[in-house]
Design an enzyme around this catalytic site. Structure first.
Site, mmCIF file in Angstrom:
data_model
loop_
_atom_site.group_PDB
_atom_site.id
_atom_site.type_symbol
_atom_site.label_atom_id
_atom_site.label_comp_id
_atom_site.label_asym_id
_atom_site.label_seq_id
_atom_site.Cartn_x
_atom_site.Cartn_y
_atom_site.Cartn_z
ATOM 1 N N ASP A 32 0.834 -1.203 0.000
ATOM 2 C CA ASP A 32 0.000 0.000 0.000
ATOM 3 C C ASP A 32 0.874 1.261 0.000
ATOM 4 O O ASP A 32 1.974 1.253 0.557
ATOM 5 C CB ASP A 32 -0.904 -0.031 1.249
ATOM 6 N N ARG A 45 -0.235 8.815 -10.403
ATOM 7 C CA ARG A 45 -0.322 7.618 -9.543
ATOM 8 C C ARG A 45 0.434 6.425 -10.143
ATOM 9 O O ARG A 45 1.060 5.645 -9.426
ATOM 10 C CB ARG A 45 -1.786 7.230 -9.327
ATOM 11 N N HIS A 49 3.039 3.198 -8.854
ATOM 12 C CA HIS A 49 2.932 1.757 -9.085
ATOM 13 C C HIS A 49 4.197 1.235 -9.779
ATOM 14 O O HIS A 49 4.669 0.136 -9.488
ATOM 15 C CB HIS A 49 1.704 1.434 -9.939
ATOM 16 N N SER A 77 -6.876 -5.853 -6.170
ATOM 17 C CA SER A 77 -8.039 -6.428 -5.494
ATOM 18 C C SER A 77 -9.264 -6.340 -6.403
ATOM 19 O O SER A 77 -9.277 -5.578 -7.381
ATOM 20 C CB SER A 77 -8.315 -5.673 -4.186
ATOM 21 N N THR A 78 -10.307 -7.101 -6.057
ATOM 22 C CA THR A 78 -11.545 -7.036 -6.852
ATOM 23 C C THR A 78 -12.098 -5.596 -6.814
ATOM 24 O O THR A 78 -12.702 -5.136 -7.770
ATOM 25 C CB THR A 78 -12.611 -8.015 -6.305
ATOM 26 N N ASN A 80 -10.294 -2.911 -6.803
ATOM 27 C CA ASN A 80 -9.455 -2.012 -7.608
ATOM 28 C C ASN A 80 -9.990 -1.790 -9.029
ATOM 29 O O ASN A 80 -9.598 -0.842 -9.702
ATOM 30 C CB ASN A 80 -8.009 -2.530 -7.696
ATOM 31 N N TRP A 81 -10.915 -2.660 -9.479
ATOM 32 C CA TRP A 81 -11.503 -2.441 -10.812
ATOM 33 C C TRP A 81 -12.256 -1.115 -10.885
ATOM 34 O O TRP A 81 -12.495 -0.587 -11.971
ATOM 35 C CB TRP A 81 -12.455 -3.585 -11.189
ATOM 36 N N ARG A 199 1.867 -5.040 6.118
ATOM 37 C CA ARG A 199 1.152 -3.996 5.382
ATOM 38 C C ARG A 199 1.966 -2.708 5.439
ATOM 39 O O ARG A 199 2.366 -2.274 6.525
ATOM 40 C CB ARG A 199 -0.241 -3.766 5.957
ATOM 41 N N SER A 207 -8.300 -5.357 4.549
ATOM 42 C CA SER A 207 -8.694 -5.073 3.163
ATOM 43 C C SER A 207 -9.025 -6.327 2.347
ATOM 44 O O SER A 207 -8.575 -6.458 1.208
ATOM 45 C CB SER A 207 -7.613 -4.251 2.462
HETATM 46 C C1 FPP Z 1 -1.865 0.077 -3.401
HETATM 47 O O1 FPP Z 1 -1.420 1.395 -3.383
HETATM 48 C C2 FPP Z 1 -1.232 -0.649 -4.488
HETATM 49 C C3 FPP Z 1 -1.884 -1.218 -5.527
HETATM 50 C C4 FPP Z 1 -3.349 -1.148 -5.690
HETATM 51 C C5 FPP Z 1 -1.174 -1.879 -6.624
HETATM 52 C C6 FPP Z 1 0.067 -2.647 -6.262
HETATM 53 C C7 FPP Z 1 0.812 -2.899 -7.502
HETATM 54 C C8 FPP Z 1 2.160 -2.884 -7.648
HETATM 55 C C9 FPP Z 1 3.091 -2.677 -6.565
HETATM 56 C C10 FPP Z 1 2.759 -3.029 -8.994
HETATM 57 C C11 FPP Z 1 2.687 -4.327 -9.692
HETATM 58 C C12 FPP Z 1 2.758 -5.567 -8.883
HETATM 59 C C13 FPP Z 1 3.519 -6.681 -9.165
HETATM 60 C C14 FPP Z 1 3.309 -7.900 -8.379
HETATM 61 C C15 FPP Z 1 4.552 -6.698 -10.214
HETATM 62 P P1 FPP Z 1 -2.470 2.586 -3.579
HETATM 63 O O2 FPP Z 1 -2.508 2.910 -5.026
HETATM 64 O O3 FPP Z 1 -3.778 2.209 -2.998
HETATM 65 O O4 FPP Z 1 -1.791 3.711 -2.751
HETATM 66 P P2 FPP Z 1 -2.497 4.910 -1.963
HETATM 67 O O5 FPP Z 1 -3.318 4.274 -0.870
HETATM 68 O O6 FPP Z 1 -1.345 5.692 -1.438
HETATM 69 O O7 FPP Z 1 -3.320 5.651 -2.952
#
Ligand code: FPP
Length: 251
Positions: A32, A45, A49, A77-78, A80-81, A199, A207
């Site tokens: 996260d 954003r 990633h 996650s489901t 995240n769509w 986490r 979550s």
């Molecule tokens: C949460 O941070 C992170 C994700 C929803 C995506 C995680 C993906 C990666 C690290 C990249 C690809 C993964 C692999 C296995 C190669 P957030 O976007 O919710 O952060 P925030 O809470 O600060 O907005």
């Protein structure tokens, strides 16, 4: 995953040869803070990633060095769509790039790649590529498990449907359904439950991650944002784990 068996932990050493009395056999990560990391730098954003994928590579190495046999990563996650289409597409592209880039390394380092989650949701070309690498690496013992279009509740719904099918076709009696049967119908039934769930970014939430499997997992929350998560933070998590006394509901 979630075979109901309590996992054994191995004696091991960290990278500097420092003794860690107990090392987790299975570490799961809620990655996260990518978005916040990017915002702090005035970046989109997706840049967060992208930086997060570099952390994934590092963490895979830390796990190897610490003798962690299973690493599960909550990549998508489901829920995240529902993010903006640009972010969703960007994340899928990043995942594809990551597995292509590291395919050779996975084979060289003898790591099995597998996915848990709702495979039907994943764009077909990406899923085909993942499944090809899953087959090529299927014989390796150490595993990296990517949770993709995953949630603990949806995994349990999948398991219940599979069990209901078996009850309907007569291969399973309703009174035979017990914890072992439920665990055997999860997405990766052969993987032991996580010993440690880490986490990043300070949120104290599960979550919807590994809901069945986390029954006896130890939790470690660090305020560090995922792209900044480094070796020191990983060692800190292992040290916190080593200090815990795991009683699995006993005394
Ligand atoms: C949460 O941070 C992170 C994700 C929803 C995506 C995680 C993906 C990666 C690290 C990249 C690809 C993964 C692999 C296995 C190669 P957030 O976007 O919710 O952060 P925030 O809470 O600060 O907005």
């Amino acid at each position: 995953m979630g075979n109901g068996k309590l996992t054994m932990s191995d004696e091991t050493q960290n990278r500097d040869g420092k003794e860690l009395s107990i090392s987790p056999r299975h570490v799961a990560m809620i990655m996260d803070g990518n978005g916040r990391w990017a915002r702090q730098r005035g970046l989109p954003r997706l840049a967060g990633h992208e930086a997060g994928t570099e952390t994934v590579r590092r963490v895979m190495n830390y796990c190897r060095d610490a003798g962690v046999r299973y690493l599960t990563l909550y990549a998508f996650s489901t829920e995240n769509w529902s993010r903006p289409l640009e972010e969703v597409t960007g994340l899928m592209t990043l995942l594809g790039t990551f597995i292509r880039k590291h395919e050779e390394e996975l084979i060289e380092k003898q790591v099995r790649l597998r996915v848990i989650g709702n495979r039907a949701d994943i764009p077909a070309p990406l899923m085909a590529e993942i499944e090809r690498i899953e087959r090529t690496t299927a014989h390796f013992e150490r595993q990296v498990i990517i949770a993709l279009s995953y949630s603990g509740r949806s995994e349990l719904v999948r398991a219940v449907r599979k069990i209901a099918e078996r009850v309907r076709d007569g291969s399973l009696a309703p009174e035979s359904v017990d914890e072992g049967v439920v665990a055997a119908h999860l997405d990766a039934p052969d993987v032991p439950d996580p010993d440690l769930i880490v986490r990043t970014s300070g949120e104290m939430r599960v979550s919807n991650f590994l809901l069945w499997q986390c029954a006896y997992s130890e939790f470690h929350v660090t305020p560090v944002l995922w792209p900044d998560f480094g070796e020191k933070d990983f060692t800190e998590a292992l040290e916190a784990f080593a200090k815990r006394s795991r009683r699995f509901g006993g005394v």
